[in-house]
Motif scaffolding. Structure first.
Motif, PDB file in Angstrom:
ATOM      1  N   TYR A 172      -3.730  47.027  14.646  1.00 38.72           N
ATOM      2  CA  TYR A 172      -4.824  47.878  14.184  1.00 38.72           C
ATOM      3  C   TYR A 172      -4.466  48.631  12.899  1.00 38.72           C
ATOM      4  O   TYR A 172      -5.345  48.969  12.100  1.00 38.72           O
ATOM      5  CB  TYR A 172      -5.266  48.844  15.286  1.00 38.72           C
ATOM      6  CG  TYR A 172      -4.351  50.027  15.516  1.00 38.72           C
ATOM      7  CD1 TYR A 172      -4.521  51.211  14.811  1.00 38.72           C
ATOM      8  CD2 TYR A 172      -3.337  49.978  16.466  1.00 38.72           C
ATOM      9  CE1 TYR A 172      -3.711  52.300  15.033  1.00 38.72           C
ATOM     10  CE2 TYR A 172      -2.514  51.057  16.688  1.00 38.72           C
ATOM     11  CZ  TYR A 172      -2.708  52.224  15.975  1.00 38.72           C
ATOM     12  OH  TYR A 172      -1.896  53.309  16.197  1.00 38.72           O
ATOM     13  N   TYR A 176      -6.845  48.467   9.502  1.00 39.47           N
ATOM     14  CA  TYR A 176      -7.376  49.604   8.745  1.00 39.47           C
ATOM     15  C   TYR A 176      -6.945  49.544   7.286  1.00 39.47           C
ATOM     16  O   TYR A 176      -7.700  49.938   6.384  1.00 39.47           O
ATOM     17  CB  TYR A 176      -6.927  50.923   9.374  1.00 39.47           C
ATOM     18  CG  TYR A 176      -7.645  51.254  10.659  1.00 39.47           C
ATOM     19  CD1 TYR A 176      -9.035  51.307  10.714  1.00 39.47           C
ATOM     20  CD2 TYR A 176      -6.926  51.516  11.831  1.00 39.47           C
ATOM     21  CE1 TYR A 176      -9.686  51.611  11.899  1.00 39.47           C
ATOM     22  CE2 TYR A 176      -7.575  51.821  13.016  1.00 39.47           C
ATOM     23  CZ  TYR A 176      -8.957  51.863  13.045  1.00 39.47           C
ATOM     24  OH  TYR A 176      -9.609  52.157  14.205  1.00 39.47           O
ATOM     25  N   ARG A 177      -5.744  49.058   7.045  1.00 42.42           N
ATOM     26  CA  ARG A 177      -5.284  48.917   5.656  1.00 42.42           C
ATOM     27  C   ARG A 177      -6.138  47.894   4.916  1.00 42.42           C
ATOM     28  O   ARG A 177      -6.507  48.096   3.749  1.00 42.42           O
ATOM     29  CB  ARG A 177      -3.824  48.487   5.641  1.00 42.42           C
ATOM     30  CG  ARG A 177      -2.846  49.634   5.870  1.00 42.42           C
ATOM     31  CD  ARG A 177      -1.426  49.111   5.981  1.00 42.42           C
ATOM     32  NE  ARG A 177      -0.446  50.173   5.869  1.00 42.42           N
ATOM     33  CZ  ARG A 177       0.849  50.036   6.160  1.00 42.42           C
ATOM     34  NH1 ARG A 177       1.299  48.861   6.583  1.00 42.42           N
ATOM     35  NH2 ARG A 177       1.682  51.052   6.018  1.00 42.42           N
ATOM     36  N   GLN A 179      -9.146  47.215   5.425  1.00 42.83           N
ATOM     37  CA  GLN A 179     -10.456  47.817   5.176  1.00 42.83           C
ATOM     38  C   GLN A 179     -10.426  48.807   4.014  1.00 42.83           C
ATOM     39  O   GLN A 179     -11.461  49.345   3.635  1.00 42.83           O
ATOM     40  CB  GLN A 179     -10.955  48.525   6.435  1.00 42.83           C
ATOM     41  CG  GLN A 179     -11.238  47.593   7.598  1.00 42.83           C
ATOM     42  CD  GLN A 179     -11.613  48.344   8.863  1.00 42.83           C
ATOM     43  OE1 GLN A 179     -11.967  49.515   8.812  1.00 42.83           O
ATOM     44  NE2 GLN A 179     -11.536  47.661  10.003  1.00 42.83           N
ATOM     45  N   GLY A 180      -9.238  49.048   3.458  1.00 40.75           N
ATOM     46  CA  GLY A 180      -9.117  49.950   2.327  1.00 40.75           C
ATOM     47  C   GLY A 180      -8.908  51.400   2.704  1.00 40.75           C
ATOM     48  O   GLY A 180      -8.980  52.281   1.844  1.00 40.75           O
ATOM     49  N   MET A 181      -8.630  51.680   3.972  1.00 41.54           N
ATOM     50  CA  MET A 181      -8.414  53.053   4.420  1.00 41.54           C
ATOM     51  C   MET A 181      -7.044  53.540   3.951  1.00 41.54           C
ATOM     52  O   MET A 181      -6.054  52.810   4.021  1.00 41.54           O
ATOM     53  CB  MET A 181      -8.521  53.132   5.940  1.00 41.54           C
ATOM     54  CG  MET A 181      -8.543  54.553   6.492  1.00 41.54           C
ATOM     55  SD  MET A 181      -8.812  54.577   8.305  1.00 41.54           S
ATOM     56  CE  MET A 181     -10.480  53.938   8.403  1.00 41.54           C
ATOM     57  N   GLY A 182      -6.991  54.760   3.439  1.00 35.22           N
ATOM     58  CA  GLY A 182      -5.747  55.320   2.936  1.00 35.22           C
ATOM     59  C   GLY A 182      -4.763  55.646   4.038  1.00 35.22           C
ATOM     60  O   GLY A 182      -5.133  55.825   5.202  1.00 35.22           O
ATOM     61  N   THR A 185      -5.356  59.004   5.918  1.00 27.56           N
ATOM     62  CA  THR A 185      -6.479  58.928   6.856  1.00 27.56           C
ATOM     63  C   THR A 185      -6.111  58.147   8.102  1.00 27.56           C
ATOM     64  O   THR A 185      -6.463  58.535   9.228  1.00 27.56           O
ATOM     65  CB  THR A 185      -7.695  58.269   6.176  1.00 27.56           C
ATOM     66  OG1 THR A 185      -8.026  59.001   4.996  1.00 27.56           O
ATOM     67  CG2 THR A 185      -8.896  58.242   7.103  1.00 27.56           C
ATOM     68  N   ILE A 186      -5.380  57.049   7.927  1.00 24.28           N
ATOM     69  CA  ILE A 186      -4.957  56.250   9.081  1.00 24.28           C
ATOM     70  C   ILE A 186      -4.059  57.078  10.002  1.00 24.28           C
ATOM     71  O   ILE A 186      -4.215  57.065  11.232  1.00 24.28           O
ATOM     72  CB  ILE A 186      -4.222  54.977   8.613  1.00 24.28           C
ATOM     73  CG1 ILE A 186      -5.172  54.063   7.848  1.00 24.28           C
ATOM     74  CG2 ILE A 186      -3.634  54.231   9.812  1.00 24.28           C
ATOM     75  CD1 ILE A 186      -4.496  52.835   7.254  1.00 24.28           C
ATOM     76  N   ARG A 189      -6.277  60.106  11.635  1.00 24.28           N
ATOM     77  CA  ARG A 189      -7.375  59.700  12.516  1.00 24.28           C
ATOM     78  C   ARG A 189      -6.952  58.745  13.630  1.00 24.28           C
ATOM     79  O   ARG A 189      -7.585  58.715  14.690  1.00 24.28           O
ATOM     80  CB  ARG A 189      -8.490  59.050  11.697  1.00 24.28           C
ATOM     81  CG  ARG A 189      -9.246  59.997  10.791  1.00 24.28           C
ATOM     82  CD  ARG A 189     -10.424  59.274  10.150  1.00 24.28           C
ATOM     83  NE  ARG A 189     -11.181  60.158   9.280  1.00 24.28           N
ATOM     84  CZ  ARG A 189     -12.270  59.776   8.583  1.00 24.28           C
ATOM     85  NH1 ARG A 189     -12.692  58.512   8.678  1.00 24.28           N
ATOM     86  NH2 ARG A 189     -12.910  60.625   7.810  1.00 24.28           N
ATOM     87  N   HIS A 190      -5.914  57.967  13.399  1.00 20.15           N
ATOM     88  CA  HIS A 190      -5.603  56.911  14.362  1.00 20.15           C
ATOM     89  C   HIS A 190      -4.158  56.929  14.847  1.00 20.15           C
ATOM     90  O   HIS A 190      -3.917  56.880  16.059  1.00 20.15           O
ATOM     91  CB  HIS A 190      -5.923  55.542  13.734  1.00 20.15           C
ATOM     92  CG  HIS A 190      -7.324  55.425  13.237  1.00 20.15           C
ATOM     93  ND1 HIS A 190      -8.402  55.275  14.078  1.00 20.15           N
ATOM     94  CD2 HIS A 190      -7.829  55.462  11.968  1.00 20.15           C
ATOM     95  CE1 HIS A 190      -9.517  55.194  13.366  1.00 20.15           C
ATOM     96  NE2 HIS A 190      -9.202  55.313  12.088  1.00 20.15           N
TER      97      HIS A 190
END
Length: 280
Positions: A172, A176-177, A179-182, A185-186, A189-190
């Motif tokens: 996961y 997320y990476r 998807q371009g998520m920083g 934030t990862i 949030r996760h």
């Protein structure tokens, strides 16, 4: 024709010790919250006519050398004795989880710097490190809590790093990476929420150790100061009464510390085991 029915194994029953420890801690927390309503006397009410009084209807757990009711002082002392470890673990958790997550996420030289920093802090005995801080900033519960919070930070950082390293390798994170998520934030949030269960179980075990450490500092005169009814300070103040054959001023707070620490260890180990099995 016979029909075979698959039966699922029942959940592992929680041992009796777990329930006893939970019930005892609930009782201690309730006593701390309701101390003003339950305590028959003010914790610092002096009555020299009741000096070293034994257990009686007037003093359920006896009185100390100043005639202060031990039952009332134990109830009020539960407040500082429980809030102190909670505060120091909150400080250590914020710093330790941040450092451990940072090291596991970036690895490389960041991981090396964080690891060397925690190793340096480990080089000093925890109590000595705390005493040095107290010597600079003065005695008091606030200073003791802050000092112990810093002393516990490397322990939580190392544990968080070990958990985060395993978590960062899961699919996961890569999803997320993609998807371009920083990274920040990862992590917020996760990653950290997914580690929360394991970290909380570890913190419950550390709570008892933190309580013992604060009680030790109060006993040595670095933590809570008179006329506080902190359990560690009560043990220190009750020592002279032993010479006179009165053991209650030391036995009551000492037993309270021991029982609470053991109860937290029993519950913490149980939670850590279960959370480890259910980890994502």
């Amino acid at each position: 024709m016979t029909t075979m029915v698959a039966t699922l194994p029942p959940k592992a029953a929680r041992p009796l010790g777990y329930w006893l420890a939970s019930a005892f801690l609930l009782l201690v927390v309730a006593a701390a919250v309701l101390a003003p309503l339950v305590a028959p006397y003010e914790p610092d009410a002096v009555d020299f006519a009741a000096t070293l009084a034994p257990m009686s209807p007037g003093h359920l757990l006896g009185a100390d050398q100043s005639g202060r009711d031990l039952f009332s002082r134990a109830l009020y002392g539960a407040r500082t004795s429980l809030i102190g470890p909670l505060a120091l673990l909150a400080i250590a958790s914020v710093l330790g989880v941040a450092l451990g997550t940072l090291a596991a996420w970036h690895r490389g030289w960041v991981d090396a710097v964080v690891s060397r920093l925690t190793d340096v802090m480990y080089a000093f005995p925890g109590l000595l490190f705390v005493v040095l801080i107290v010597a600079v900033f003065g005695n008091g519960m606030t200073t003791a809590v802050l000092a112990l919070g810093l002393a516990y930070t490397p322990t939580i950082a190392k544990y968080t790093r070990s958990v985060a390293l395993g978590e960062c390798g899961k699919p996961y994170i890569d999803a997320y990476r993609v998807q371009g998520m920083g990274g920040f934030t990862i992590c917020v949030r996760h990653l950290v929420p997914n580690m929360a269960r394991s970290i909380v179980g570890y913190l419950v075990v550390l709570f008892g150790e933190g309580l013992m450490s604060l009680a030790t500092l109060s006993f040595l005169g670095f933590g809570a100061q008179p006329p506080s009814s902190d359990w560690g300070l009560m043990v220190k103040e009750g020592q002279p009464a032993i010479v006179q054959g009165a053991f209650l001023p030391v036995l009551i707070p000492g037993a309270a510390i021991a029982l609470v620490v053991v109860s937290f260890n029993v519950i913490g180990v149980r939670l850590a085991d279960r959370m480890g099995v259910r980890g994502t």
